[in-house]
Design a protein around this motif. Structure first.
Motif, PDB file in Angstrom:
ATOM      1  N   THR A  34       4.050   2.683   0.832  1.00  0.00           N
ATOM      2  CA  THR A  34       3.384   1.799  -0.124  1.00  0.00           C
ATOM      3  C   THR A  34       2.459   0.801   0.549  1.00  0.00           C
ATOM      4  O   THR A  34       1.590   0.241  -0.103  1.00  0.00           O
ATOM      5  CB  THR A  34       4.433   1.048  -0.972  1.00  0.00           C
ATOM      6  N   GLU A  35       2.627   0.586   1.833  1.00  0.00           N
ATOM      7  CA  GLU A  35       1.706  -0.312   2.542  1.00  0.00           C
ATOM      8  C   GLU A  35       0.422   0.393   2.953  1.00  0.00           C
ATOM      9  O   GLU A  35      -0.658  -0.182   2.909  1.00  0.00           O
ATOM     10  CB  GLU A  35       2.385  -0.861   3.806  1.00  0.00           C
ATOM     11  N   LEU A  36       0.553   1.650   3.379  1.00  0.00           N
ATOM     12  CA  LEU A  36      -0.625   2.383   3.841  1.00  0.00           C
ATOM     13  C   LEU A  36      -1.210   3.289   2.766  1.00  0.00           C
ATOM     14  O   LEU A  36      -2.302   3.841   2.940  1.00  0.00           O
ATOM     15  CB  LEU A  36      -0.273   3.224   5.078  1.00  0.00           C
ATOM     16  N   GLY A  37      -0.484   3.491   1.674  1.00  0.00           N
ATOM     17  CA  GLY A  37      -0.999   4.352   0.611  1.00  0.00           C
ATOM     18  C   GLY A  37      -1.001   5.826   0.963  1.00  0.00           C
ATOM     19  O   GLY A  37      -1.794   6.587   0.432  1.00  0.00           O
TER      20      GLY A  37
ATOM     21  N   VAL B 138      -5.871  10.860  -6.004  1.00  0.00           N
ATOM     22  CA  VAL B 138      -5.433   9.515  -5.627  1.00  0.00           C
ATOM     23  C   VAL B 138      -5.718   9.330  -4.143  1.00  0.00           C
ATOM     24  O   VAL B 138      -5.340  10.165  -3.323  1.00  0.00           O
ATOM     25  CB  VAL B 138      -3.921   9.361  -5.889  1.00  0.00           C
ATOM     26  N   ARG B 139      -6.425   8.258  -3.826  1.00  0.00           N
ATOM     27  CA  ARG B 139      -6.734   7.990  -2.420  1.00  0.00           C
ATOM     28  C   ARG B 139      -5.900   6.806  -1.933  1.00  0.00           C
ATOM     29  O   ARG B 139      -5.433   5.996  -2.726  1.00  0.00           O
ATOM     30  CB  ARG B 139      -8.222   7.669  -2.267  1.00  0.00           C
ATOM     31  N   PRO B 140      -5.737   6.706  -0.599  1.00  0.00           N
ATOM     32  CA  PRO B 140      -4.993   5.552  -0.084  1.00  0.00           C
ATOM     33  C   PRO B 140      -5.561   4.231  -0.588  1.00  0.00           C
ATOM     34  O   PRO B 140      -4.815   3.276  -0.816  1.00  0.00           O
ATOM     35  CB  PRO B 140      -5.163   5.686   1.432  1.00  0.00           C
ATOM     36  N   GLU B 141      -6.878   4.193  -0.794  1.00  0.00           N
ATOM     37  CA  GLU B 141      -7.503   2.961  -1.300  1.00  0.00           C
ATOM     38  C   GLU B 141      -6.942   2.562  -2.665  1.00  0.00           C
ATOM     39  O   GLU B 141      -6.816   1.379  -2.969  1.00  0.00           O
ATOM     40  CB  GLU B 141      -9.022   3.148  -1.414  1.00  0.00           C
ATOM     41  N   HIS B 142      -6.660   3.579  -3.511  1.00  0.00           N
ATOM     42  CA  HIS B 142      -6.128   3.270  -4.841  1.00  0.00           C
ATOM     43  C   HIS B 142      -4.749   2.629  -4.764  1.00  0.00           C
ATOM     44  O   HIS B 142      -4.350   1.886  -5.647  1.00  0.00           O
ATOM     45  CB  HIS B 142      -6.023   4.544  -5.690  1.00  0.00           C
ATOM     46  N   LEU B 143      -4.027   2.968  -3.713  1.00  0.00           N
ATOM     47  CA  LEU B 143      -2.646   2.497  -3.599  1.00  0.00           C
ATOM     48  C   LEU B 143      -2.550   1.185  -2.829  1.00  0.00           C
ATOM     49  O   LEU B 143      -1.477   0.608  -2.723  1.00  0.00           O
ATOM     50  CB  LEU B 143      -1.788   3.574  -2.920  1.00  0.00           C
ATOM     51  N   THR B 144      -3.674   0.748  -2.259  1.00  0.00           N
ATOM     52  CA  THR B 144      -3.657  -0.477  -1.462  1.00  0.00           C
ATOM     53  C   THR B 144      -4.729  -1.459  -1.913  1.00  0.00           C
ATOM     54  O   THR B 144      -4.977  -2.451  -1.231  1.00  0.00           O
ATOM     55  CB  THR B 144      -3.893  -0.133   0.029  1.00  0.00           C
ATOM     56  N   ALA B 145      -5.361  -1.155  -3.067  1.00  0.00           N
ATOM     57  CA  ALA B 145      -6.400  -2.042  -3.615  1.00  0.00           C
ATOM     58  C   ALA B 145      -7.476  -2.340  -2.587  1.00  0.00           C
ATOM     59  O   ALA B 145      -7.846  -3.483  -2.359  1.00  0.00           O
ATOM     60  CB  ALA B 145      -5.782  -3.336  -4.152  1.00  0.00           C
TER      61      ALA B 145
END
Lengths: 782, 306
Positions: free
Chosen positions: A627-630, A746-753
């Motif tokens: 959840t930190e790195l997405g 879903v990209r890591p950016e989506h999960l880390t804003a």
């Protein structure tokens, strides 16, 4: 010149899983793909393509290319002797650009030379002057009044309306959402390739990897200005298709060059060119509103789906129809207002890809089902089960589902699978990020999500969907042997093996040869829409029945007139010795076989018996998210699918695993990134597809609930695995993170804003507010 | 129909292909044909050629040069030949240069790792090269050979810009000189797939007990970078608090600050592989975690030693 006959004498009847004849060759690298085709003295073709997505051609000078030693021909649209355009549904795509460019990569000119590098260099010496124009790159903007037209007649390719029940229905609980699907690529590994050989009769023989030989032939012949009989197509070795070979790529080009030079011409795209050489999956922009009773029964669904068809039509109209008719999912909903639009833009052309319109919609409706379950504080599976379609349910089109539709059972099966084991933090390969060593368990959260899907099998809306098969039974070396001839494309799905199994079961002979697919026999239709085992399998079965009937007549059997009533297995019925005696002369039958007819959709209401058969699959995804790195690791997929009859269980399982991999790709990595009509990642370095370390174990429940309308009761299996695996994975990521993901992949950016420029995705805006009933068709132009 | 492969290139498009059998032959060839492109495993060069990004007039194949293929101790340093493959870095140097072995493990697929070499990685000088952050963190030097002689280029002076290095036109990369790891090393890399992926960003760390720390950042700037402020901060914290000696747990605030400083050293851009904002964020996480893992190792070593 003949292509190799695929012969198998391995045993294997319907329901067995015999080894496929091409399996060992493919694994050992010996299989001859279309890119391996070769004739001495052949030339190589190359294509000059536009670097701009939208431009006027103001000048074209080929003299530098023509002057190069080794160059045999340089052709432009003026050299196309017949129809200058082609297309699956409407010929709107120029064989070579005519004065203007509508997408990046559009072919402008062709070169034939005695070496591929010479051909490429010569293409580089063609001078094209472009006057660039701003590309129309947004599908919703393309529908706005005053938008520049990509084609005369405007940018709307097709609007499919489906209306059922009360358009003003109200409900106690309403959820709305906006969803986006990025542009997925079929990412087949065998590039577009083939060999065109000019013939003495003025015609041409084309050996090519394709999905539908006869529709290729008809389009090639029209553009060459030849009678279709003078264009003969033989299937080359196909390295994957997934819809991307349903449209033409190099077929007309190679034939033009061959006829122009009088020499065989080979064309084989590079990986980068391949990304510009075939259609992709339509990106979609979707708005959904679901209304539900307090007790958890769906009351209505209103939706609009805008599909970006890119610069040319391809199969966009049919994709739009699928999205519309299947767009609320496998649920009973009494009131439906659905509008689906396919739109022209200056983006890369989009067309067929596994799932064909059902994929995009499924991400929308399954995301909505989760959102509604949450709003109702209900378990997402229980909510789905409560609204699940079943046999006898009525589609939004008014069509009654008249065979098994075990949606609730499929959901329960995946829900009741035991959970996968806890992660092993001692093995990096089992963690998000894998061997890249990004976490040893820190910030990793597990999530679970569900998805269920519906897909039509076969061609719809009144299309005359048939296949032709010839079966011949004769004595070879004193033993009975069968030959099967169809034009059905083996694209890797295992059709050749299944046809052999059908013949063995029907005729009771062991020796079966499947002849090369070519256009000397009637059309088999496309290897798409999960239809080929159904339709060509049906044709082969019918031809076998005819052969059996002939032989029984020779034997004087009174039952000969009704072959369908005979138990399968001629040898079993007549005895092998008798069969040899009966085969003094060969028995042969050619049959054209159709599935039951479908009907067009009513243009105002979308009502109609539009589809042949429905297929269903359910998926449960378990994911671990850093959840930190997405970063996401899909831990396990549990799936259940009704296949009607597993003709070849191993092949069915292969289809299901492969489809899940493709669905996983769309969920978390696969996207052709397009900016202003320009493709930013045309390579497998940056267009990522799942590796074996991304692909989780699959737990499979396969149901065999016979469809009485289909041969052997079978149900198409190719597409459903690729449809609801995606929303199940996204739901699992939402479960792990609590982030309301509305865009795939879903990209890591989506999960880390950490998206570029803008912040996180806007909250799902209330476009269709609960107090704004739909009195008019929803206007997507906003 | 027969199946064959295309014949050799036609005269007009010929690429000269040089196969020296010794280092002296290779250096002489490079001196004579300075635009010859060195090729070893071909995992970078052939991709560029196949995509039409490069059309070198000549290829200088180094796979026949035995001198480049080994590694050995050279005084206090390790001398790793430029022709050593990722597979060998991973298998043979996991004890002496664990960070380099970890980085090698993240490169491509097994087939790529069997072919690709550390020298090829350096020669391409991509900001995303997986070995580079480790070489920066470990204070390595690149040995450049030519007919003029050999010289050493410190890793942090080797990378000049995207795909540009300090190598002169007549020079070949012959080896990397690097001290054996004096303490724990770590390497971590973010990609959007769980294997076979080019770095979105990466981070390498070396702890030098009692002496300091080294860092390297990959794929978050025009070149691989050192995070000097982070190095200075951490070295001061470890020394000032007596942590090298006490081997006490690292305060969370120190690890977080180290992560922030590492991220601040990056100069990332938005591209198809990731956003600048994500790269900065991810680097702060990778640096913090890498420090945690390295410090844990250091503490355990101390426990084992007594």
């Amino acid at each position: 010149m003949t292509a190799p006959t695929i012969t198998s004498i391995r045993a294997g009847r319907i329901g067995d899983s015999p080894q496929r004849p091409d399996g060992r060759q493919k694994v050992t690298g010996e299989f001859a793909y279309s890119s391996d085709l070769w004739l001495d003295g052949m030339l190589w073709g190359a294509t000059l393509r536009s670097p701009h997505p939208r431009a006027r051609i103001t000048g074209l000078d080929i003299t530098g290319a023509v002057a190069m030693p080794g160059v045999f021909a340089v052709l432009t649209h003026e050299d196309v002797p017949g129809r200058e355009t082609y297309g699956l549904e409407r010929p709107d795509q120029p064989v070579l650009a005519i004065d203007q460019i509508r997408y990046q990569g559009e072919p402008v000119a062709l070169v034939a030379a005695d070496h591929p590098e010479t051909a490429r260099r010569a293409a580089g010496r063609i001078r094209v002057s472009y006057r660039e124009e701003p590309p129309l790159a947004d599908a919703r903007a393309a529908l706005a009044p005053g938008a520049p037209s990509v084609h005369p007649g405007g940018n709307l390719v097709r609007h499919v309306r489906v209306r059922r029940g009360d358009p003003d229905a109200r409900a106690a609980v309403v959820v709305t959402g906006e969803y986006e699907v990025g542009m997925q690529d079929q990412a087949f590994l065998g590039p577009e390739s083939g060999l065109a050989v000019p013939a003495a009769d003025g015609g041409v023989d084309l050996f090519v990897a394709t999905q539908w030989l006869h529709v290729d032939r008809d389009q090639v012949a029209a553009s060459l200005g030849l009678d279709p009989d003078l264009v003969r197509i033989t299937l080359g070795g196909v390295g994957g298709a997934f819809g991307a070979r349903e449209d033409l790529s190099m077929q007309i080009h190679a034939c033009l060059l061959a006829l122009h030079t009088g020499k065989p011409v080979k064309m084989s795209y590079s990986r980068e060119e391949s990304f510009f050489g075939h259609v992709h999956r339509h990106p979609a922009s979707m708005r959904y509103e679901h209304g539900c009773s307090a007790g958890g029964r769906l009351v209505y669904v209103k939706a609009d789906i805008v599909l970006d068809g890119g610069a040319y039509m391809s199969s966009s109209p049919a994709v739009a129809a699928n999205a519309a008719t299947l767009g609320i999912g496998p649920y009973e909903v009494p009131n439906v207002v659905m509008d689906s639009y396919a739109v022209y833009t200056n983006n890369p052309p989009c067309g067929a890809m596994r799932g064909f319109g059902a994929v995009q919609a499924c991400f929308g409706y399954e995301s909505q089902m989760d959102k509604m379950a949450a709003a109702l504080s209900m378990d997402p599976v229980e909510f789905r089960v409560r609204n699940a379609m079943r046999e006898g349910s009525v589609m939004p089109t008014g069509q009654v589902v008249d065979s098994a539709a075990p949606v609730a059972e499929l959901l329960r099966l995946v829900r009741d699978r035991p959970p996968p084991p806890a992660r092993d933090t001692g093995d990096l390969r089992s963690l998000p990020g894998g061997v890249s060593n990004t976490t040893h368990g820190e910030a990793v959260v597990r999530g679970v999500g569900y998805g269920v899907s519906i897909k039509n099998v076969g061609f719809s809306e009144g299309f005359d969907d048939y296949s032709t098969a010839r079966v011949r039974l004769e004595l070879t070396g004193g033993e009975p042997s069968a030959q099967v001839h169809t034009a059905a494309a083996e694209v890797g799905q295992g059709l050749v093996t299944v046809l052999e199994q059908i013949v063995r079961s029907e005729l009771g002979v062991e020796r079966v040869a499947v002849l090369p697919a070519d256009t000397t026999i009637g059309s088999a239709g496309s290897s798409s829409a999960s239809r080929q085992t159904y339709v060509t399998g049906g044709a082969v079965r019918a031809a076998c029945a005819e052969v059996r009937s002939q032989l029984l007549a020779r034997a004087g059997d009174p039952a000969a007139g009704s072959p369908g009533n005979r138990p399968p297995g001629l040898a079993g019925a007549a005895g092998l010795g008798d069969l040899v005696a009966l085969l003094g002369k060969p028995a042969e039958a050619t049959v054209t076989w159709r599935h039951r007819p479908t009907a067009p959709l009513d243009p105002g209401t979308g009502q109609g018996q539009a589809h042949v058969q429905y297929a269903f699959a359910a998926h449960r995804a378990v994911v671990d998210v850093d959840t930190e790195l997405g970063l996401v690791k899909v831990v396990e997929i549990a799936t259940a699918q009704d296949v009607g009859k597993a003709m070849n269980p191993q092949a069915v399982e292969g289809q299901i695993h492969g489809g899940i991999a493709q669905g996983l790709g769309l969920a978390v990595m696969e996207e052709i990134q397009v900016a202003g009509g320009v493709v930013r990642n045309p390579s497998f370095t940056d267009y990522l597809i799942p590796t074996i370390l991304d692909m989780p174990p699959v737990r499979l429940d396969m149901l065999e609930l016979a469809d009485p309308h289909a041969p052997y009761g079978l149900r198409g299996v190719g597409e459903p695995p690729a449809i609801s695996s995606t929303p199940a994975i996204v739901a699992a990521i939402r479960d792990a993170t609590g982030i309301p993901l509305t865009r795939i992949p879903v990209r890591p950016e989506h999960l880390t804003a950490t998206q570029p420029d803008e912040g996180p995705d806007p909250p799902s805006a209330m476009i269709m507010g609960r107090n704004a009933p739909h009195r008019v068709p929803f206007d997507p132009r906003s | 129909m027969t199946t064959r492969h295309p014949p050799g290139s036609p005269g007009s498009a010929a690429v000269e292909f040089l196969r020296p059998r010794s280092l002296s032959q290779a250096l002489a060839a490079k001196a004579e044909l300075q635009d010859a492109l060195p090729i070893a495993g071909g995992t970078d060069v052939m991709v560029e050629i196949n995509f039409g990004k490069r059309r070198p007039a000549a290829l200088l194949d180094l796979t026949g040069v035995r001198e480049l293929r080994g590694w050995q101790r050279d005084g206090a340093l390790l001398r790793v030949g430029s022709g050593v493959t990722y597979t060998r870095l991973e298998a043979e140097l996991a004890g002496l240069l664990p960070g380099l072995a970890m980085a090698a493990r993240t490169v491509g697929s097994p087939q790529i790792r069997n072919r690709g070499t550390i020298g090829g990685n350096l020669g391409a000088a991509s900001p995303a090269g997986d070995c580079h952050p480790v070489l920066l963190a470990a204070g390595a030097a690149v040995e450049a050979g030519s007919v003029r002689g050999a010289r050493l280029i410190p890793a942090d002076a080797f990378f000049l810009g995207p795909k540009r290095s300090a190598l002169a036109d007549d020079e070949l990369i012959t080896a990397v000189l690097v001290p054996p790891a004096p303490g724990p090393q770590q390497f971590a890399k973010v990609g959007t797939r769980n294997a076979m992926v080019i770095a979105v960003c990466s981070f390498a760390l070396e702890l030098r007990p009692g002496a300091g720390v080294g860092t390297g950042i990959g794929s978050a700037g025009p070149t691989p970078l050192r995070a000097r402020d982070a190095e200075d901060f951490l070295a001061a914290e470890l020394a000032g608090s007596g942590l090298w000696e006490s081997r006490e747990p690292l305060p969370g605030a120190v690890a977080r600050r180290f992560g922030e400083l590492a991220a601040a050293a990056a100069r990332p851009v938005d591209d198809v592989r990731g956003s600048a904002a994500y790269r900065r964020h991810a680097l702060s996480v990778l640096a913090r975690r890498a420090l945690g893992w390295a410090w844990d190792s250091y503490r355990k070593e101390g426990h084992l030693c007594g």
